[in-house]
Write an enzyme that holds these catalytic residues in place. Structure first.
Site, PDB file in Angstrom:
ATOM      1  N   THR A 193      27.864  -7.833  17.135  1.00 36.20           N
ATOM      2  CA  THR A 193      27.187  -8.919  17.840  1.00 36.20           C
ATOM      3  C   THR A 193      25.666  -8.890  17.673  1.00 36.20           C
ATOM      4  O   THR A 193      25.084  -7.885  17.262  1.00 36.20           O
ATOM      5  CB  THR A 193      27.514  -8.867  19.345  1.00 36.20           C
ATOM      6  OG1 THR A 193      26.981  -7.670  19.907  1.00 36.20           O
ATOM      7  CG2 THR A 193      29.016  -8.928  19.586  1.00 36.20           C
ATOM      8  N   ASP A 194      25.062 -10.004  18.045  1.00 36.12           N
ATOM      9  CA  ASP A 194      23.599 -10.079  18.084  1.00 36.12           C
ATOM     10  C   ASP A 194      23.131  -9.656  19.482  1.00 36.12           C
ATOM     11  O   ASP A 194      23.932  -9.214  20.309  1.00 36.12           O
ATOM     12  CB  ASP A 194      23.114 -11.487  17.715  1.00 36.12           C
ATOM     13  CG  ASP A 194      23.623 -12.568  18.658  1.00 36.12           C
ATOM     14  OD1 ASP A 194      24.083 -12.252  19.782  1.00 36.12           O
ATOM     15  OD2 ASP A 194      23.564 -13.757  18.279  1.00 36.12           O
ATOM     16  N   ALA A 195      21.863  -9.819  19.763  1.00 35.61           N
ATOM     17  CA  ALA A 195      21.302  -9.398  21.054  1.00 35.61           C
ATOM     18  C   ALA A 195      21.925 -10.132  22.240  1.00 35.61           C
ATOM     19  O   ALA A 195      21.912  -9.636  23.361  1.00 35.61           O
ATOM     20  CB  ALA A 195      19.788  -9.604  21.058  1.00 35.61           C
TER      21      ALA A 195
END
Length: 133
Positions: free
Chosen positions: A14-16
């Site tokens: 995932t991203d942030a």
């Protein structure tokens, strides 16, 4: 015939914001195709020793709904088209209710690894996938 492989969404996917990073969908689809070979008792290491590899030639991806951290999803894979040296896979990432998150059409070509040139798909694999259509 459809091959289904479970996927867990890890933090690293995932991203942030906890949403799956777009390129990771390709990783999920790749893993499912590899697991399909394993399920047919075909080992990619053995294929590499025989100068056989599969490479992605084209990927058409539709990002429908964001997948998120800690979800448990399924990759459904089907053979759409099977030729002498290539295959087209239709793959989708879905939840247990059948809600689709991402859909792709992936063209995979069999190559002689030493030359990176198209090569006929080995007969055993061709037969297995013909039975899956």
């Amino acid at each position: 015939m459809m091959f289904t492989w479970p996927i867990s969404i890890y933090y690293e996917d995932t991203d942030a914001g906890g949403v799956v990073y777009h390129s990771n969908y390709l990783n999920f689809f790749e893993r499912a195709r590899s697991e399909w070979l394993y399920a047919m008792n075909i080992k990619q290491a053995t294929l590499l020793e025989q100068d056989v590899a599969f490479v992605v030639k084209k990927a058409d991806i539709d990002f429908i709904k964001p997948a998120k951290f800690e979800q448990k999803l399924l990759v459904n894979s089907r053979i759409q088209e099977l030729k002498r040296a290539s295959m087209v896979f239709d793959q989708e990432l879905v939840d247990a209710d059948g809600q689709c998150y991402c859909r792709a059409s992936i063209v995979v070509v069999c190559v002689a690894l030493s030359k990176m040139r198209p090569k006929s798909i080995p007969q055993l694999i061709l037969q297995e996938f013909q039975g899956a259509r």
